[in-house]
Design an enzyme around this catalytic site. Sequence first.
Site, mmCIF file in Angstrom:
data_model
loop_
_atom_site.group_PDB
_atom_site.id
_atom_site.type_symbol
_atom_site.label_atom_id
_atom_site.label_comp_id
_atom_site.label_asym_id
_atom_site.label_seq_id
_atom_site.Cartn_x
_atom_site.Cartn_y
_atom_site.Cartn_z
ATOM 1 N N ALA A 32 0.810 -1.229 0.000
ATOM 2 C CA ALA A 32 0.000 0.000 0.000
ATOM 3 C C ALA A 32 0.839 1.272 0.000
ATOM 4 O O ALA A 32 0.337 2.345 -0.340
ATOM 5 C CB ALA A 32 -0.918 -0.007 1.215
ATOM 6 N N GLY A 34 3.288 1.809 -1.983
ATOM 7 C CA GLY A 34 4.005 1.904 -3.256
ATOM 8 C C GLY A 34 3.336 2.732 -4.341
ATOM 9 O O GLY A 34 2.265 3.321 -4.157
ATOM 10 N N LEU A 36 2.152 1.798 -7.509
ATOM 11 C CA LEU A 36 0.919 1.292 -8.129
ATOM 12 C C LEU A 36 -0.283 1.529 -7.218
ATOM 13 O O LEU A 36 -1.349 1.948 -7.672
ATOM 14 C CB LEU A 36 1.054 -0.208 -8.418
ATOM 15 C CG LEU A 36 -0.190 -0.834 -9.030
ATOM 16 C CD1 LEU A 36 -0.300 -0.471 -10.500
ATOM 17 C CD2 LEU A 36 -0.207 -2.331 -8.859
ATOM 18 N N LEU A 207 -5.871 -5.419 -20.495
ATOM 19 C CA LEU A 207 -7.097 -6.167 -20.795
ATOM 20 C C LEU A 207 -8.333 -5.489 -20.223
ATOM 21 O O LEU A 207 -9.460 -5.876 -20.520
ATOM 22 C CB LEU A 207 -6.979 -7.591 -20.259
ATOM 23 C CG LEU A 207 -5.967 -8.444 -21.005
ATOM 24 C CD1 LEU A 207 -5.870 -9.820 -20.401
ATOM 25 C CD2 LEU A 207 -6.335 -8.545 -22.481
ATOM 26 N N LYS A 209 -8.705 -2.134 -20.617
ATOM 27 C CA LYS A 209 -8.912 -0.883 -21.364
ATOM 28 C C LYS A 209 -10.136 -1.021 -22.276
ATOM 29 O O LYS A 209 -10.357 -2.074 -22.884
ATOM 30 C CB LYS A 209 -7.655 -0.547 -22.178
ATOM 31 C CG LYS A 209 -6.507 -0.095 -21.262
ATOM 32 C CD LYS A 209 -5.351 0.480 -22.029
ATOM 33 C CE LYS A 209 -4.202 0.814 -21.108
ATOM 34 N NZ LYS A 209 -4.321 2.088 -20.405
ATOM 35 N N GLU A 243 5.517 6.037 -24.848
ATOM 36 C CA GLU A 243 5.280 6.884 -23.668
ATOM 37 C C GLU A 243 6.255 8.034 -23.696
ATOM 38 O O GLU A 243 7.367 7.900 -24.198
ATOM 39 C CB GLU A 243 5.533 6.086 -22.391
ATOM 40 C CG GLU A 243 4.445 5.114 -22.062
ATOM 41 C CD GLU A 243 4.703 4.373 -20.767
ATOM 42 O OE1 GLU A 243 5.883 4.128 -20.443
ATOM 43 O OE2 GLU A 243 3.726 4.063 -20.088
ATOM 44 N N HIS A 267 1.412 -6.789 -21.752
ATOM 45 C CA HIS A 267 0.399 -5.914 -22.347
ATOM 46 C C HIS A 267 0.263 -6.130 -23.862
ATOM 47 O O HIS A 267 -0.829 -6.334 -24.378
ATOM 48 C CB HIS A 267 0.744 -4.448 -22.115
ATOM 49 C CG HIS A 267 0.838 -4.061 -20.663
ATOM 50 N ND1 HIS A 267 0.138 -4.686 -19.690
ATOM 51 C CD2 HIS A 267 1.555 -3.091 -20.050
ATOM 52 C CE1 HIS A 267 0.413 -4.123 -18.518
ATOM 53 N NE2 HIS A 267 1.278 -3.155 -18.710
ATOM 54 N N ARG A 349 -7.442 3.042 -31.627
ATOM 55 C CA ARG A 349 -6.568 3.836 -30.752
ATOM 56 C C ARG A 349 -6.984 3.595 -29.298
ATOM 57 O O ARG A 349 -8.065 4.022 -28.880
ATOM 58 C CB ARG A 349 -6.681 5.312 -31.111
ATOM 59 C CG ARG A 349 -5.853 6.200 -30.219
ATOM 60 C CD ARG A 349 -6.015 7.632 -30.624
ATOM 61 N NE ARG A 349 -5.120 7.966 -31.702
ATOM 62 C CZ ARG A 349 -4.109 8.841 -31.594
ATOM 63 N NH1 ARG A 349 -3.883 9.444 -30.460
ATOM 64 N NH2 ARG A 349 -3.345 9.085 -32.618
HETATM 65 N N1 LIG Z 1 3.721 1.420 -10.854
HETATM 66 C C1 LIG Z 1 3.039 1.185 -11.961
HETATM 67 O O1 LIG Z 1 2.696 2.083 -12.743
HETATM 68 C C2 LIG Z 1 2.657 -0.217 -12.307
HETATM 69 C C3 LIG Z 1 3.110 -1.300 -11.570
HETATM 70 N N2 LIG Z 1 2.710 -2.568 -11.887
HETATM 71 C C4 LIG Z 1 3.164 -3.726 -11.098
HETATM 72 O O2 LIG Z 1 2.739 -3.574 -9.750
HETATM 73 C C5 LIG Z 1 3.679 -4.127 -8.852
HETATM 74 C C6 LIG Z 1 4.054 -3.061 -7.849
HETATM 75 O O3 LIG Z 1 4.615 -1.968 -8.543
HETATM 76 P P1 LIG Z 1 5.022 -0.605 -7.833
HETATM 77 O O4 LIG Z 1 3.960 -0.173 -6.905
HETATM 78 O O5 LIG Z 1 5.468 0.289 -8.900
HETATM 79 O O6 LIG Z 1 6.270 -1.083 -6.974
HETATM 80 P P2 LIG Z 1 7.007 -0.359 -5.760
HETATM 81 O O7 LIG Z 1 8.463 -0.471 -6.040
HETATM 82 O O8 LIG Z 1 6.448 0.971 -5.475
HETATM 83 O O9 LIG Z 1 6.704 -1.392 -4.585
HETATM 84 C C7 LIG Z 1 5.477 -1.454 -3.859
HETATM 85 C C8 LIG Z 1 5.780 -1.630 -2.382
HETATM 86 O O10 LIG Z 1 6.415 -2.885 -2.204
HETATM 87 C C9 LIG Z 1 7.397 -2.802 -1.188
HETATM 88 N N3 LIG Z 1 8.679 -3.213 -1.794
HETATM 89 C C10 LIG Z 1 9.368 -2.603 -2.770
HETATM 90 N N4 LIG Z 1 10.475 -3.298 -3.081
HETATM 91 C C11 LIG Z 1 10.475 -4.369 -2.271
HETATM 92 C C12 LIG Z 1 11.353 -5.477 -2.113
HETATM 93 N N5 LIG Z 1 12.450 -5.612 -2.864
HETATM 94 N N6 LIG Z 1 11.042 -6.408 -1.187
HETATM 95 C C13 LIG Z 1 9.934 -6.292 -0.436
HETATM 96 N N7 LIG Z 1 9.078 -5.263 -0.544
HETATM 97 C C14 LIG Z 1 9.337 -4.329 -1.453
HETATM 98 C C15 LIG Z 1 7.443 -1.366 -0.737
HETATM 99 O O11 LIG Z 1 6.656 -1.242 0.443
HETATM 100 P P3 LIG Z 1 7.261 -1.339 1.909
HETATM 101 O O12 LIG Z 1 8.714 -1.076 1.850
HETATM 102 O O13 LIG Z 1 6.506 -0.274 2.667
HETATM 103 O O14 LIG Z 1 6.912 -2.695 2.355
HETATM 104 C C16 LIG Z 1 6.753 -0.608 -1.843
HETATM 105 O O15 LIG Z 1 6.093 0.533 -1.369
HETATM 106 C C17 LIG Z 1 4.839 -4.607 -9.714
HETATM 107 O O16 LIG Z 1 4.699 -5.976 -9.919
HETATM 108 C C18 LIG Z 1 4.673 -3.862 -11.030
HETATM 109 O O17 LIG Z 1 5.117 -4.602 -12.121
HETATM 110 C C19 LIG Z 1 1.837 -2.786 -12.912
HETATM 111 C C20 LIG Z 1 1.358 -1.761 -13.666
HETATM 112 C C21 LIG Z 1 1.748 -0.412 -13.469
HETATM 113 O O1 LIG Z 2 2.323 -1.791 -16.538
HETATM 114 C C1 LIG Z 2 2.779 -0.728 -16.881
HETATM 115 O O2 LIG Z 2 2.034 0.089 -17.656
HETATM 116 C C2 LIG Z 2 2.290 1.471 -17.713
HETATM 117 C C3 LIG Z 2 1.518 1.974 -18.922
HETATM 118 O O3 LIG Z 2 0.157 1.865 -18.637
HETATM 119 P P1 LIG Z 2 -0.868 2.885 -19.306
HETATM 120 O O4 LIG Z 2 -2.180 2.339 -18.918
HETATM 121 O O5 LIG Z 2 -0.586 4.233 -18.751
HETATM 122 O O6 LIG Z 2 -0.620 2.808 -20.783
HETATM 123 C C4 LIG Z 2 3.764 1.742 -17.859
HETATM 124 O O7 LIG Z 2 3.994 3.136 -17.783
HETATM 125 C C5 LIG Z 2 4.488 1.052 -16.715
HETATM 126 O O8 LIG Z 2 5.894 1.179 -16.926
HETATM 127 C C6 LIG Z 2 4.170 -0.408 -16.672
HETATM 128 O O9 LIG Z 2 4.671 -0.973 -15.453
#
Ligand SMILES: NC(=O)C1=CN([C@@H]2O[C@H](COP(=O)(O)OP(=O)(O)OC[C@H]3O[C@@H](n4cnc5c(N)ncnc54)[C@H](OP(=O)(O)O)[C@@H]3O)[C@@H](O)[C@H]2O)C=CC1
Ligand SMILES: O=C1O[C@H](COP(=O)(O)O)[C@@H](O)[C@H](O)[C@H]1O
Length: 455
Positions: A32, A34, A36, A207, A209, A243, A267, A349
Amino acid sequence: MGSSEWSHRSDSFWSNDNVAETGCLSIIVLGASGDLAKKKTFPALFHLYCQGFLPPSEVHILGYARTKISDDELRNRIRGYLLGERSSSPSEDVSDFLKLVKYVSGSYDSAEGFQLLDKEIAMHEISKSSQEVSSRRLFYLALPPSVYPSVCRMIRKYCMNKSDLGGWTRVVVEKPFGKDLDSAELLSSQIGELFDEPQIYRIDHYLGKELVQNLLVLRFANRFFLPLWNCDNIDNVQIVFREEFRTEGRGGYFDEYGIIRDIIQNHLLQVFCLVAMEKPVSLKPEHIRDEKVKSLTTQIPQHLLLLSSVYTMKDGKAGKALNSRKAEIRVQFKDVPGEKQGRNEFVIRLQPSEAMYMKLTVKQPGLEMSTVQSELDLSYKQRYQGVTIPEAYERLILDTIRGDQQHFVRRDELKLTPYQRGSRGPTEADELSAKASYGQTHGYIWALPPYRNLL
Ligand SMILES: NC(=O)C1=CN([C@@H]2O[C@H](COP(=O)(O)OP(=O)(O)OC[C@H]3O[C@@H](n4cnc5c(N)ncnc54)[C@H](OP(=O)(O)O)[C@@H]3O)[C@@H](O)[C@H]2O)C=CC1
Ligand SMILES: O=C1O[C@H](COP(=O)(O)O)[C@@H](O)[C@H](O)[C@H]1O
């Protein structure tokens, strides 16, 4: 299959068998703290809440991560992201929604944290009803895949739905699902030992969108396309992704997983499957998945065109920093003998400005008999005025709650090419298009029609 079976919303192809459920619903967002979670997961939950899909009488939302913060600190972190580009929700909605959100801090592999989490969930379940009712527990893993196995083990051991009165436990896992075939299979078997397939939702937000979801309808509900969507008529298909922004703080993640696993193997390959697959028997998840797998095993994508693919440690770029943001599918038809204006093309698109348009040759208006390329344009903002297109995550989380796995997936892969920052992509991309015999119509540019400014 008779044509009538394909033409009505209530028929076996288009209908949805899922039955609405009630009872306590706990949504637990792991990771939570992070990126995403704040950008996508909580805003999607908020929009579902505003539309009445998450009634406060049944639902509560728990954030979980290692970072030590209070409930209010989590609320303050996500508050600014909830509205996103939509400003229609009043600020009371934000405050009311945030009241449903709580936070538990703990590690991803300790009994202590997950026991505490289970206690919080159970407290909610008890508080929502004086008697025992069914309980639904949705665990959303907004986490790096490296911690999926331990998190799933902990959920399985400490946090499963315990109600004898029904309900469920479901786990949503984010891509990438491993780094290669071996690690993907290992991850799948680790999670598979703990949960049954109907409990696992591998999310690929493409999937969800709008126009990706429209692909099956377009292809299989229109006689325009049914007889033409084959190699006798289609010359090539381009799937384009760009992007503008850079890694923006996610460099560590890209270092570990790579841009290919971030975008292409999930994707774009999913989009490819929907473009290439044969008609499924129905829209039931397993029928769609069967056809997608068949398209992967029988029609290896010849040219999955990636206009977003460099990764250099030096300047922190990763499939980003191009001259525009765009995702689209271009289906180019074969030449019409003797026709010089250019090929017919059907463009879907996905973003920005969702649209479908068909490039075709018409008579140039006027006294002369000359031809010109134009288009039939279905631009969503203009055609569906006042309609809000749901965010992909919104739709997919709702599908998870409803137990609909139609838009959830499996796994795959590809290769990369460098390009200049700020350019329209690698020059090899154009060469690749040419090799695929894509015929560019020079001088023709699709633009938002001027009347769109009225919106
Ligand atoms: N960000 C994006 O735009 C998108 C992300 N995703 C996917 O979502 C998932 C999460 O992405 P995102 O939120 O960007 O990732 P983050 O790097 O922000 O990680 C999320 C949380 O996980 C914990 N964390 C980070 N690294 C580690 C580690 N090495 N070991 C244990 N805990 C860790 C941290 O929380 P804490 O330290 O508080 O425990 C962090 O706040 C990924 O699988 C990514 O591929 C998919 C689509 C888009
Ligand atoms: O999963 C991911 O997607 C975004 C792009 O998503 P969009 O819906 O904005 O097109 C990408 O920026 C990111 O790197 C990737 O983790």
